[in-house]
Design a protein around this motif. Structure first.
Motif, PDB file in Angstrom:
ATOM      1  N   SER A  59       0.830  -1.213   0.000  1.00 31.56           N
ATOM      2  CA  SER A  59       0.000   0.000   0.000  1.00 31.56           C
ATOM      3  C   SER A  59       0.863   1.261   0.000  1.00 31.56           C
ATOM      4  O   SER A  59       0.588   2.209  -0.752  1.00 31.56           O
ATOM      5  CB  SER A  59      -0.914  -0.038   1.234  1.00 31.56           C
ATOM      6  N   LEU A 100       1.087   4.410  -2.717  1.00 30.35           N
ATOM      7  CA  LEU A 100       0.953   5.821  -2.340  1.00 30.35           C
ATOM      8  C   LEU A 100       2.198   6.620  -2.727  1.00 30.35           C
ATOM      9  O   LEU A 100       2.106   7.777  -3.123  1.00 30.35           O
ATOM     10  CB  LEU A 100       0.662   5.935  -0.828  1.00 30.35           C
ATOM     11  N   LYS A 158       2.091   7.414  -6.383  1.00 34.88           N
ATOM     12  CA  LYS A 158       1.162   8.512  -6.701  1.00 34.88           C
ATOM     13  C   LYS A 158       1.622   9.849  -6.125  1.00 34.88           C
ATOM     14  O   LYS A 158       0.931  10.852  -6.253  1.00 34.88           O
ATOM     15  CB  LYS A 158      -0.232   8.216  -6.128  1.00 34.88           C
ATOM     16  N   HIS A 198       1.750  10.585  -2.902  1.00 33.01           N
ATOM     17  CA  HIS A 198       0.886  10.972  -1.780  1.00 33.01           C
ATOM     18  C   HIS A 198       1.584  10.936  -0.418  1.00 33.01           C
ATOM     19  O   HIS A 198       0.969  11.243   0.596  1.00 33.01           O
ATOM     20  CB  HIS A 198      -0.341  10.055  -1.708  1.00 33.01           C
ATOM     21  N   HIS A 242     -14.034   3.676  14.642  1.00 30.18           N
ATOM     22  CA  HIS A 242     -14.292   2.750  13.537  1.00 30.18           C
ATOM     23  C   HIS A 242     -13.801   3.310  12.197  1.00 30.18           C
ATOM     24  O   HIS A 242     -14.361   4.274  11.665  1.00 30.18           O
ATOM     25  CB  HIS A 242     -15.807   2.455  13.480  1.00 30.18           C
ATOM     26  N   LEU A 287     -22.749   4.039   9.438  1.00 27.39           N
ATOM     27  CA  LEU A 287     -22.433   3.558   8.090  1.00 27.39           C
ATOM     28  C   LEU A 287     -22.953   2.149   7.825  1.00 27.39           C
ATOM     29  O   LEU A 287     -23.636   1.898   6.826  1.00 27.39           O
ATOM     30  CB  LEU A 287     -20.920   3.612   7.825  1.00 27.39           C
ATOM     31  N   ASN A 288     -22.650   1.219   8.715  1.00 26.85           N
ATOM     32  CA  ASN A 288     -23.045  -0.161   8.433  1.00 26.85           C
ATOM     33  C   ASN A 288     -24.541  -0.400   8.568  1.00 26.85           C
ATOM     34  O   ASN A 288     -25.082  -1.320   7.954  1.00 26.85           O
ATOM     35  CB  ASN A 288     -22.254  -1.131   9.318  1.00 26.85           C
ATOM     36  N   LEU A 322     -25.281   0.726   4.966  1.00 28.92           N
ATOM     37  CA  LEU A 322     -24.549   0.060   3.872  1.00 28.92           C
ATOM     38  C   LEU A 322     -24.792  -1.459   3.808  1.00 28.92           C
ATOM     39  O   LEU A 322     -24.997  -2.010   2.719  1.00 28.92           O
ATOM     40  CB  LEU A 322     -23.043   0.320   4.061  1.00 28.92           C
ATOM     41  N   PRO A 324     -18.494   4.269  -6.127  1.00 30.91           N
ATOM     42  CA  PRO A 324     -17.162   4.029  -6.702  1.00 30.91           C
ATOM     43  C   PRO A 324     -16.923   2.568  -7.057  1.00 30.91           C
ATOM     44  O   PRO A 324     -16.167   2.256  -7.964  1.00 30.91           O
ATOM     45  CB  PRO A 324     -16.203   4.488  -5.601  1.00 30.91           C
ATOM     46  N   MET A 325     -17.571   1.672  -6.333  1.00 34.78           N
ATOM     47  CA  MET A 325     -17.513   0.258  -6.721  1.00 34.78           C
ATOM     48  C   MET A 325     -18.870  -0.361  -6.410  1.00 34.78           C
ATOM     49  O   MET A 325     -19.603   0.134  -5.555  1.00 34.78           O
ATOM     50  CB  MET A 325     -16.355  -0.464  -6.012  1.00 34.78           C
ATOM     51  N   LEU A 333     -17.721  -4.609  -3.336  1.00 34.09           N
ATOM     52  CA  LEU A 333     -17.457  -4.015  -2.022  1.00 34.09           C
ATOM     53  C   LEU A 333     -17.555  -5.074  -0.917  1.00 34.09           C
ATOM     54  O   LEU A 333     -16.738  -5.096   0.016  1.00 34.09           O
ATOM     55  CB  LEU A 333     -18.441  -2.862  -1.760  1.00 34.09           C
ATOM     56  N   ILE A 376     -14.735  -5.885   1.828  1.00 37.32           N
ATOM     57  CA  ILE A 376     -14.956  -5.880   3.285  1.00 37.32           C
ATOM     58  C   ILE A 376     -14.643  -7.261   3.873  1.00 37.32           C
ATOM     59  O   ILE A 376     -14.077  -7.378   4.954  1.00 37.32           O
ATOM     60  CB  ILE A 376     -16.432  -5.489   3.609  1.00 37.32           C
ATOM     61  N   LEU A 424      -6.070  -4.525  -4.835  1.00 36.82           N
ATOM     62  CA  LEU A 424      -7.354  -4.104  -5.392  1.00 36.82           C
ATOM     63  C   LEU A 424      -7.478  -4.373  -6.887  1.00 36.82           C
ATOM     64  O   LEU A 424      -8.544  -4.245  -7.456  1.00 36.82           O
ATOM     65  CB  LEU A 424      -7.558  -2.615  -5.132  1.00 36.82           C
TER      66      LEU A 424
END
Ligand code: CAA
Length: 296
Positions: free
Chosen positions: A48, A52, A55, A57, A138, A187-188, A191, A223-224, A229, A233, A286
């Motif tokens: 990861s 980054l 890019k 970042h 979280h 969120l969950n 989602l 986005p996906m 997704l 997860i 990914l």
């Protein structure tokens, strides 16, 4: 900064959380039960950070960030830490067992947070000697990329602890939101039922996995897609969250896990981490995904 952070659990979320803290300048120890899991975590973080770096970042070389991280196999190696983040599998017994063991290394100056996706912060705090210093913190997957952190107060969480973690999220460059201690938090709660519905759509042959995902990407600007997704997860985590919602909300049908989800988890098709879920993956990154649809 020399605040020592301890992360318990070196899975995909734990590794991402470690990376976020180390990138923000904190020294971090990450604990898990086997060297194999820790080695995999290190590779995941290196991978990861390399992306980054590519890019542009990162403000520092990846090696400087990696050197802030210790990968430890004994929980006692966390004893010099001040902030503890539990990020184990989404299971109440596993988490309470970890918190119970952790209690011996805590002082009244220690803060403890759980990265739980859905479980009660008040119930988890029962294992700890200082429940006022315990909170839900979280992160979203992948933690290095996603901006949101939910900050969840349990019944015993003090104002001081809450403010500390709210500011900590900002120091990490994240966007905190408050959530009451309710199943799935914000969120969950929203989602995961949507993902379950997408799995039902596949189960009922309404369309293919790829087309269901395209519908949400092209029709709702996600986005996906929800099935991709779910693979990101982890299907075991999606199932665990649904079961918590079903039990705690007292709504058997509204949150009933789709039988296809239960079947996949039983077969060990857990998504990216097992390289097979609604899609197949050649590695855990990914990229490299190919459609397999229902018959995998
Ligand atoms: N490490 C480093 N960089 C990463 C990365 C990682 N793990 N994952 C993605 N990236 C970077 C890529 O390098 C790329 O960078 P640039 O924008 O600078 O080019 C960027 O992120 C986008 O990546 P990709 O082009 O490979 O792919 P993408 O555009 O599809 O983005 C994604 C990938 C960020 C995961 C995006 O698809 C996305 O936001 N998906 C939704 C994720 C989501 O909803 N997460 C929440 C899940 S719910 C949860 O986590 C809570 C829970 O408790 C279950």
């Amino acid at each position: 900064m020399n605040n020592m952070i301890a992360v318990i659990g070196a899975g995909q979320m734990g590794s991402g959380i470690v990376q976020v803290f180390a990138t923000a300048g904190f020294r971090v120890s990450v604990y898990d039960i086997s060297r194999k899991i820790l080695d995999k975590s290190k590779i995941r973080i290196e991978h990861s950070l390399a992306r980054l770096t590519e890019k542009g970042h990162l403000e520092e070389p990846a090696e400087v960030i990696i050197n802030r991280i210790k990968f430890v196999e004994k929980m006692s190696d966390l004893s010099d830490s001040r902030i503890f983040i539990e990020s184990a599998f989404e299971n109440f017994d596993i988490k309470t067992n970890i918190l119970y063991k952790l209690a011996q290394y805590l002082s009244k100056d220690s803060y403890v947070a759980s990265n739980t996706s859905s479980l009660s912060i008040t119930a988890l705090s029962q294992m700890l000697p200082y429940p006022d210093k315990f909170i839900g913190f979280h992160f979203m997957n992948p933690p290095p990329i996603m901006q949101l952190v939910e900050v969840i107060r349990g019944y015993h969480t003090s104002d001081e602890t809450y403010n500390y973690f709210w500011n900590l999220a900002k120091r990490l460059g994240k966007y905190p939101i408050y959530s009451k201690n309710a199943p799935g938090f914000v969120l969950n709660r929203v989602l995961i039922p949507m993902i379950n519905e997408a799995i039902y759509a596949l189960y009922e042959n309404i369309s293919t996995a790829e087309q269901i995902d395209e519908a949400l990407k092209l029709g709702a600007n996600h986005p996906m897609g929800p099935l991709a997704l779910a693979d990101l997860i982890g299907l075991d985590t999606v199932l665990a969250i649904l079961k918590t919602l079903q039990k705690e909300m007292g709504e058997r049908n509204k949150y009933k896990p789709c039988p296809l989800l239960e079947e996949y988890v039983e077969k060990g098709f857990l998504g990216r981490k097992s390289r097979k879920g609604f899609y197949e993956y050649t590695d855990i990154s990914l990229v490299s995904r190919k459609v397999t649809g229902r018959d995998c």
